[in-house]
Write an enzyme that holds these catalytic residues in place. Sequence first.
Site, PDB file in Angstrom:
ATOM      1  CG  LEU A  74      37.908  39.328  52.704  1.00 47.12           C
ATOM      2  CD1 LEU A  74      38.733  38.380  52.571  1.00 47.12           C
ATOM      3  CD2 LEU A  74      38.524  40.736  53.508  1.00 47.12           C
ATOM      4  CG  ASP A  75      41.419  44.052  47.960  1.00 45.06           C
ATOM      5  OD1 ASP A  75      42.285  43.504  47.665  1.00 45.06           O
ATOM      6  OD2 ASP A  75      41.410  44.895  49.156  1.00 45.06           O
ATOM      7  CB  VAL A  76      40.616  41.254  44.010  1.00 43.62           C
ATOM      8  CG1 VAL A  76      41.278  42.288  43.100  1.00 43.62           C
ATOM      9  CG2 VAL A  76      40.846  39.682  42.077  1.00 43.62           C
TER      10      VAL A  76
END
Length: 290
Positions: A109-111
């Site tokens: 999952l991106d930041v």
Amino acid sequence: MSEKLQKVLARAGHGSRREIESIIEAGRVSVDGKIAKLGDRVEVTPGLKIRIDGHLISVRESAEQICRVLAYYKPEGELCTRNDPEGRPTVFDRLPKLRGARWIAVGRLDVNTCGLLLFTTDGELANRLMHPSREVEREYAVRVFGQVDDAKLRDLSRGVQLEDGPAAFKTIKFSGGEGINQWYNVTLTEGRNREVRRLWEAVGVQVSRLIRVRYGDIPLPKGLPRGGWTELDLAQTNYLRELVELPPETSSKVAVEKDRRRMKANQIRRAVKRHSQVSGSRRSGGRNNG
């Protein structure tokens, strides 16, 4: 019977197959004293010696391993990497410590995205769940900013062209909101980088909040705080294994009831703390008014 080296290492919990292929290509793996090459095959015997970065590692037969799976509530701001050169928090920081194995993230999952992230000790399970050919559903709750009309929803369902190829949502369902701030629940069957955000951006709509709420039939557990984790029980673990055609486990290391009691106790402690803070502020306010 011999097997590909990366498959043996993944099954033993030393990383996903993709991660292991990278370290083999980098010349960091040796088998019985010789630098391994991608495509090498090995037979797991008591005398087999495999090293990663010079360190002798354990490679046990899969029958001796117990597959474990965690559901983690990733907060915004955490990176999906084991180590960050800048010292920023990562999704591995809060996970329970293991002996003789390590946690492998099932996808990323991106930041700026929060929600459900699965971890497992079984690299083969992680690899199969992530592979696009398996078409495992991921569901997201998305808050969007911008005008959304029927034409845009139709494009998102039928498919739009992204820089890495065509993409589309499997389902889109309106779930609340007014004006230009609205919530939708969307599903995908692949995990390309920032795919949900890029799909909406392709039709001129910005994503202001993104939460993964389901992976396959495993939902984000209710009551799980951000940064918290819970271990899946045997039935849930075997659901994931059967989903990608792996044999079921027959035992589990997780004490499910103990885990649930821990979650409940944490909820009670937070409620007591909030009550104490509210009561204290009221008493303080009463004294000031007097």
